[in-house]
Design an enzyme around this catalytic site. Structure first.
Site, PDB file in Angstrom:
ATOM      1  N   SER A   1       0.877  -1.205   0.087  1.00  0.00           N
ATOM      2  CA  SER A   1      -0.170  -0.057   0.212  1.00  0.00           C
ATOM      3  C   SER A   1       0.929   1.188   0.026  1.00  0.00           C
ATOM      4  O   SER A   1       2.148   1.146   0.595  1.00  0.00           O
ATOM      5  CB  SER A   1      -0.995  -0.005   1.360  1.00  0.00           C
TER       6      SER A   1
ATOM      7  N   TYR B   1      -1.938  -0.337  10.485  1.00  0.00           N
ATOM      8  CA  TYR B   1      -2.117  -0.220   9.120  1.00  0.00           C
ATOM      9  C   TYR B   1      -0.878  -0.120   8.443  1.00  0.00           C
ATOM     10  O   TYR B   1      -0.174  -0.944   7.608  1.00  0.00           O
ATOM     11  CB  TYR B   1      -3.555   0.023   8.485  1.00  0.00           C
TER      12      TYR B   1
HETATM   13  C1  8X3 Z   1      -4.998   1.476   1.128  1.00  0.00           C
HETATM   14  C2  8X3 Z   1      -5.222   2.197   2.322  1.00  0.00           C
HETATM   15  O1  8X3 Z   1      -6.480   4.317   3.452  1.00  0.00           O
HETATM   16  O2  8X3 Z   1      -6.183   4.459   1.181  1.00  0.00           O
HETATM   17  O3  8X3 Z   1      -4.135   0.396   1.462  1.00  0.00           O
HETATM   18  O4  8X3 Z   1      -7.779   2.982   1.852  1.00  0.00           O
HETATM   19  S1  8X3 Z   1      -6.475   3.722   2.077  1.00  0.00           S
END
Ligand code: 8X3
Length: 241
Positions: free
Chosen positions: A139, A152
């Site tokens: 991400s 996260y």
């Molecule tokens: C995606 C994170 O916060 O853009 O990995 O949904 S978010």
């Protein structure tokens, strides 16, 4: 199954980026093992692809489920040449760290990084035998800190480090790619907010443009389609505006 199509495993395959990746890979000539916790949700996906998709139950947080995956594959599906580690969540995220029980944060780490390591470890012998390819879905939160998303971010920074180090470990024997998407419009945010559809709608509406799961599936396919001497190490993918 007797055809010569290469075999891929996709985790978190029941929805979103995972399901789109199954569709893209089957369309490009792969046979795909679609893995997720809820096998019922995989049936429709598998039905679209006939003999080219095998649905299988996999809970990446369950050590026995992950470790037994190779033995649970039927004959003809064991020569796995690619693993797409897509299973992940941010349940409880977008919340200040102290406002939720620490167990919630650890559950994010457990799926996003421990789960990825479990499945990669279980399939490493097959992948090495095939001179295969691991594609980890990271991400933008793995290279940039996001407010109120500490667990996260920690998990995705770990995915970034894991992917970088694994690429060194297996250099010349197995390729490792990390795809790092920005915001992708899926059920991810609704799940993050415990099913709050309105909050998820507001979250995605705050972005002028959002990536779609098919955009990330196309990146996975791009990485897997390179000639043997080319490793797509990392792809940071953003919506255009
Ligand atoms: C995606 C994170 O916060 O853009 O990995 O949904 S978010």
């Amino acid at each position: 199954m007797t055809d010569e199509r290469p075999i891929a495993v996709v985790t978190g395959a029941s929805a979103g980026i995972g399901a789109a990746t199954v569709d893209a890979l089957v369309g490009a000539g792969w046979n795909v093992i679609a893995a997720a916790r809820r096998i019922d949700r995989l049936q429709e996906l598998a039905a679209r692809h006939g003999d080219h998709c095998l649905p299988i139950a996999l809970d990446v947080t369950d050590a026995a489920s992950a470790a037994s995956l190779p033995q649970r594959l039927p004959e003809g599906w064991r020569a796995v040449a690619a693993l797409v580690n897509n299973a992940g969540h941010d349940i409880g995220g977008k919340t200040p760290f102290e406002e939720r029980p620490v167990a919630d944060w650890i559950a994010i780490i457990e799926t996003n990084i421990s789960g990825m390591m479990r499945v990669t470890h279980a399939l490493a012998p097959a992948l090495l035998a095939a001179r295969g390819h691991v594609v980890n879905i990271g991400s933008i939160a793995g290279v940039t800190a996001l407010a109120n998303d500490s667990a996260y971010c920690a998990s995705k920074f770990a995915v970034n480090g894991f992917s970088k180090a694994l690429r060194l470990d297996y250099s010349g024997r197995m390729r490792v790619t990390e795809i790092l998407p920005g915001v992708v419009e899926t059920e991810f945010d609704r799940v993050r907010r415990h099913g709050d559809d309105e909050a998820a709608r507001r979250f995605y509406a705050a972005f002028a443009r959002r990536l779609q799961p098919e955009d990330i599936a196309a990146c996975v396919l791009f990485a897997l389609s390179q000639p043997a001497h080319v490793t797509i190490a990392e792809l940071l993918v953003m919506p255009s505006a």
